[in-house]
Design an enzyme around this catalytic site. Structure first.
Site, PDB file in Angstrom:
ATOM      1  N   ASP A 415       0.873  -1.164   0.000  1.00  0.00           N
ATOM      2  CA  ASP A 415       0.000   0.000   0.000  1.00  0.00           C
ATOM      3  C   ASP A 415       0.919   1.225   0.000  1.00  0.00           C
ATOM      4  O   ASP A 415       2.063   1.136   0.474  1.00  0.00           O
ATOM      5  CB  ASP A 415      -0.874  -0.015   1.258  1.00  0.00           C
ATOM      6  CG  ASP A 415      -1.607   1.292   1.456  1.00  0.00           C
ATOM      7  OD1 ASP A 415      -2.280   1.741   0.522  1.00  0.00           O
ATOM      8  OD2 ASP A 415      -1.483   1.871   2.554  1.00  0.00           O
ATOM      9  N   LYS A 416       0.459   2.337  -0.526  1.00  0.00           N
ATOM     10  CA  LYS A 416       1.312   3.529  -0.557  1.00  0.00           C
ATOM     11  C   LYS A 416       1.229   4.331   0.729  1.00  0.00           C
ATOM     12  O   LYS A 416       2.207   4.451   1.473  1.00  0.00           O
ATOM     13  CB  LYS A 416       0.952   4.430  -1.740  1.00  0.00           C
ATOM     14  CG  LYS A 416       1.840   5.683  -1.830  1.00  0.00           C
ATOM     15  CD  LYS A 416       1.377   6.641  -2.903  1.00  0.00           C
ATOM     16  CE  LYS A 416       0.173   7.439  -2.472  1.00  0.00           C
ATOM     17  NZ  LYS A 416       0.478   8.434  -1.402  1.00  0.00           N
ATOM     18  N   THR A 417       0.040   4.865   0.992  1.00  0.00           N
ATOM     19  CA  THR A 417      -0.122   5.810   2.091  1.00  0.00           C
ATOM     20  C   THR A 417       0.080   5.142   3.443  1.00  0.00           C
ATOM     21  O   THR A 417      -0.628   4.206   3.795  1.00  0.00           O
ATOM     22  CB  THR A 417      -1.523   6.448   2.041  1.00  0.00           C
ATOM     23  OG1 THR A 417      -1.731   7.002   0.737  1.00  0.00           O
ATOM     24  CG2 THR A 417      -1.658   7.538   3.086  1.00  0.00           C
ATOM     25  N   THR A 563      -2.674   1.482  -4.602  1.00  0.00           N
ATOM     26  CA  THR A 563      -3.051   2.707  -3.890  1.00  0.00           C
ATOM     27  C   THR A 563      -4.382   3.250  -4.376  1.00  0.00           C
ATOM     28  O   THR A 563      -4.764   3.068  -5.539  1.00  0.00           O
ATOM     29  CB  THR A 563      -1.954   3.785  -4.056  1.00  0.00           C
ATOM     30  OG1 THR A 563      -2.360   4.981  -3.386  1.00  0.00           O
ATOM     31  CG2 THR A 563      -1.703   4.100  -5.522  1.00  0.00           C
ATOM     32  N   GLY A 564      -5.074   3.911  -3.477  1.00  0.00           N
ATOM     33  CA  GLY A 564      -6.307   4.600  -3.841  1.00  0.00           C
ATOM     34  C   GLY A 564      -6.038   5.973  -4.419  1.00  0.00           C
ATOM     35  O   GLY A 564      -6.955   6.649  -4.891  1.00  0.00           O
ATOM     36  N   LYS A 591      -8.601  -3.815  -4.717  1.00  0.00           N
ATOM     37  CA  LYS A 591      -7.301  -4.267  -4.218  1.00  0.00           C
ATOM     38  C   LYS A 591      -7.306  -5.782  -4.082  1.00  0.00           C
ATOM     39  O   LYS A 591      -6.346  -6.463  -4.439  1.00  0.00           O
ATOM     40  CB  LYS A 591      -6.988  -3.620  -2.862  1.00  0.00           C
ATOM     41  CG  LYS A 591      -6.587  -2.162  -2.942  1.00  0.00           C
ATOM     42  CD  LYS A 591      -6.076  -1.656  -1.607  1.00  0.00           C
ATOM     43  CE  LYS A 591      -5.582  -0.224  -1.714  1.00  0.00           C
ATOM     44  NZ  LYS A 591      -4.964   0.266  -0.466  1.00  0.00           N
ATOM     45  N   ASP A 610      -1.626  -0.732   5.914  1.00  0.00           N
ATOM     46  CA  ASP A 610      -1.808  -0.180   7.261  1.00  0.00           C
ATOM     47  C   ASP A 610      -3.224   0.301   7.531  1.00  0.00           C
ATOM     48  O   ASP A 610      -3.542   0.707   8.643  1.00  0.00           O
ATOM     49  CB  ASP A 610      -0.843   0.991   7.486  1.00  0.00           C
ATOM     50  CG  ASP A 610      -1.278   2.250   6.742  1.00  0.00           C
ATOM     51  OD1 ASP A 610      -1.816   2.114   5.621  1.00  0.00           O
ATOM     52  OD2 ASP A 610      -1.078   3.350   7.273  1.00  0.00           O
ATOM     53  N   ASP A 614      -7.056  -1.670   3.307  1.00  0.00           N
ATOM     54  CA  ASP A 614      -6.149  -2.765   2.953  1.00  0.00           C
ATOM     55  C   ASP A 614      -6.609  -4.107   3.509  1.00  0.00           C
ATOM     56  O   ASP A 614      -6.075  -5.149   3.127  1.00  0.00           O
ATOM     57  CB  ASP A 614      -4.733  -2.481   3.483  1.00  0.00           C
ATOM     58  CG  ASP A 614      -4.165  -1.182   2.968  1.00  0.00           C
ATOM     59  OD1 ASP A 614      -4.321  -0.921   1.760  1.00  0.00           O
ATOM     60  OD2 ASP A 614      -3.577  -0.427   3.760  1.00  0.00           O
TER      61      ASP A 614
END
Length: 722
Positions: A415-417, A563-564, A591, A610, A614
């Site tokens: 995940d990115k954020t 990522t969203g 996802k 996180d 997710d």
């Protein structure tokens, strides 16, 4: 104190009402407890026979509704308590059994003998056999009925032969009894199963955490315009609710009145708060910003976005319970060998041996040697050591099967954020477009204008100014330019902070420059309608992420990102980190679909995330890894938690997982290999050459393999390749 519970799904609440998950009326916890007390007793005593080895290594089974899920969770909890009770009770009885056993006395050079000693030994061992060994005695019937003999069958056969042979010796049969071997075998197996039960209870907690995201109450707007505070569970589609600043949105809906920024990052992965105005959709569980919204409810209970996420998590968890443990495979083969060799040995010596007692002694010796003391500890001991090592280094293992399988990982999806990035905006750079002003000047005016705003971008600018030790200025004629930015007078000049879109509307041209392009958010600083500077803000990439990606790629593992966020942001982060690919603007259910696609292509996928968004992907991935700084939902859904929120720990995890697997194979070898020569000798193959293993020597060999397995497991502490 949550005194009310849903009798259907088991979720707990603070006040009476209806469960938002399935519209079932809540009852007091005490009432539910009383209504199920009889069932609990039956479960505790009777459900152990339900193919226990299957429960042991398959932490989730197919459920059709929340009630099944809750019952399954409760079943495991009762089993864990029952194994714990039987273990400690058996340990207390084992102490006098060891002290009174002749072989133990011979080994340690002491003697305790009195009239009735053997009968006391028999009585104590009978309690351990029938009470402590009850789960295994019942488990054999389940395994055999399913034609899948395994650990339970092997344990039950070993303790039964040891007990009944020893009982026969007490009452006159020639030979030596195996009461201490019987008791210690049951103790070891109860301990192993107790530990395993503790490891399978975490999955359902993720669903409880998700349900807790919803607020308990809401402000219902009545037809006469008055406001009434009601339980969220009584809301229905078409109702209007008022959501004040900082409150959680009580259900899915459409904005009827008002404007605000809504933080949906925990649900959708979008790192920036999303602006909401009339006619726009909002999600239950999201957090309202500093505006006030009136919302028309469109999705409650099963129809809500959060309920669908819960279902996704639940279904994904059910799909990942198919792994078969190495110990089960070894136990199955060892069971077949023990039964076959034992039967042949007894039959041969019954017809050709000196006596029935000799035939029984040979059978007992074969069964004792194949007793799975070491096999029962081979994997749990290694897991215990590796779990302790990883915990000391900030890696918490919730699902040991997943940890064991970490060696198979071919692709890591991030995940990115909050995972690769810090999940908060910071000032990346300031591009000066007018030589009259310095970076300090720009920061000072920008921070002064934004000092009273709670918007994430405003906070990032103010924080940057404070880090630089810049003092704020007094602002005159401060104005909020609706949907565009803010403005005010400082030192005689009218200064505006506006968006790129607002600048275009005002006819202010933005120069094409690589220093002000990127994936972040642009804030333009305008002095008296002249563009003076551009501030670029980005979700900051963790420094550790660069090293983590490099190490994983050196291991030959693909690194991808889900990522969203928008495509531009995703592409920027992907290029900066050197990722193998990315998926942008992906919602939670999408996802999960991307993870499924990768698995269908043959990848063994680890998902790292996180947030709540997710959770479905974490649950469906072969291995789910949660960053410790994230949400409880992500942590409860994941198999492994990185406490230090350091993506480099993923490389450490895989390295330790590979070393752990090697130790498991070594231990399985030591736990079973001695049978290759010991079992034939115990059966009497070389009796004509004068070589025959007695029951005592058989027990000693069995104990020796257990010691070797224990020492080898401890050697994992010296693993230094990570």
């Amino acid at each position: 104190m949550k005194d009310y519970v849903c009798p259907s799904c088991g979720m707990r609440y603070d006040a009476p009402g209806v469960c938002p998950m399935d519209n079932t009326a809540l009852v007091r916890s005490s009432e539910k407890k009383e209504s199920h007390s009889c069932c609990a007793t039956v479960q505790s005593e009777d459900k152990h026979a339900h193919h226990h080895s299957g429960h042991l290594h398959n932490p989730t089974h197919s459920h059709h509704n929340h009630k099944d899920h809750h019952d399954h969770h409760k079943h495991h909890e009762l089993m864990m308590v029952d194994f714990k009770k039987r273990f400690w009770g058996s340990i207390l009885l084992t102490i006098p059994i060891l002290v009174l056993s002749p072989l133990v006395q011979d080994i340690f050079g002491f003697t305790i003998d009195f009239m009735g000693r053997d009968y006391l030994l028999f009585g104590l061992s009978s309690v351990v056999f029938f009470w402590g060994g009850w789960p295994f005695l019942k488990g054999i019937f389940s395994e055999l009925s399913q034609k899948r003999p395994g650990m339970m069958t092997l344990i039950a056969l070993a303790i039964s032969v040891a007990y009944f042979y020893s009982a026969a010796v007490v009452f006159g049969l020639e030979g030596r009894f195996f009461f201490w071997e019987l008791a210690t075998l049951i103790d070891v197996m109860l301990l192993g199963h107790w530990i395993e039960m503790r490891s399978v209870l975490g999955a359902s907690r993720a669903l409880e955490k998700l349900a807790e995201l919803m607020p308990n109450s809401a402000h219902l707007v009545k037809e006469d315009g008055s406001i009434e505070e009601v339980m969220v569970s009584v809301l229905k589609n078409g109702d209007r609710v008022l959501v004040k600043a900082g409150e959680k949105i009580p259900a899915d809906g459409i904005v009827a009145e008002g404007e605000s920024y809504v933080n949906e990052s925990m649900l959708t992965g979008e790192s920036l708060p999303v602006e909401k105005s009339k006619g726009m959709r909002v999600i239950g569980g999201a957090i309202n910003g500093d505006g006030v919204l009136e919302i028309t409810i469109t999705g409650v209970g099963r129809d809500s976005y959060l309920a669908r996420v819960i279902d996704l998590v639940k279904k994904a968890q059910e799909q990942k319970s198919k792994t078969e443990q190495l110990a089960d495979v070894a136990a199955r083969w060892l069971t077949l060998i023990a039964i076959s060799v034992g039967f042949v040995t007894f039959a041969y010596w019954f017809f050709y041996g000196p006596s029935l007692a000799f035939a029984i002694e040979r059978l007992a010796t074969v069964m004792v040697i194949t007793c799975p003391h070491a096999l029962g500890l081979a994997i749990p001991l290694v897991n215990a050591v590796s779990t302790a090592i990883s915990a000391r280094n900030g890696i918490l293992i919730r699902n040991r099967t997943a940890f064991e399988n970490s060696r198979k990982i071919t692709a890591v999806v991030f995940d990115k954020t909050g995972t690769l990035t810090r999940g908060r905006f910071g000032v990346a750079r300031i591009r000066l477009l007018n030589e009259e002003y310095t970076e300090k000047d720009i920061l000072q005016v920008a921070a002064s204008l934004e000092r009273n705003s709670e918007h994430p971008i405003a906070r990032a600018i103010v924080e940057k100014a404070k880090e630089a030790g810049i003092e704020m200025m007094e602002v005159e004629d401060f104005q909020v330019i609706k949907g565009k930015g803010v403005s005010g007078r400082l030192n005689g000049s009218t200064i505006s902070l506006i968006s790129k879109k607002a600048a275009e509307e005002m006819g202010i041209a933005l120069p094409v420059d690589s220093d002000i392009s990127g994936a972040g958010t642009l804030v333009l600083v305008v002095y008296d309608k002249r563009l003076a500077s551009v501030i670029l803000l980005e979700d900051e990439i963790r420094e550790e992420s660069f090293d983590a990606i490099n190490r994983l790629k050196e291991m030959g593992i693909k690194c991808l990102m889900l990522t969203g966020d928008n495509k531009q942001t995703a592409e920027y982060v992907s290029q900066k980190l050197g990722l193998d690919g990315y998926f942008a603007e992906v919602l939670p259910h999408q996802k999960q679909e991307k993870i499924e696609e990768l698995k269908k292509k043959g990848e063994f996928v680890a998902m790292v995330g996180d947030g709540i968004n997710d959770a479905p992907a974490l649950a469906l991935a072969d291995i789910g890894i949660a960053i410790g700084s994230g949400t409880d939902i992500a942590a409860e859904t994941a198999d492994i938690i990185l406490v230090n929120s350091d993506p480099r720990d993923i490389w450490a995890l895989i390295s330790l997982g590979r070393a752990t697997y090697r130790k498991m194979l070594q231990n399985l070898f030591w736990a079973t290999a001695y049978n290759l020569f010991a079992v034939p000798l115990a059966a009497g193959v070389l009796i004509k050459q004068g070589i025959l293993i007695s029951p005592a020597i058989g027990a000693a060999l069995m104990s020796l393999s257990t010691i070797i397995v224990a020492i080898n497991a401890r050697l994992l502490r010296f693993h230094r390749d990570w």
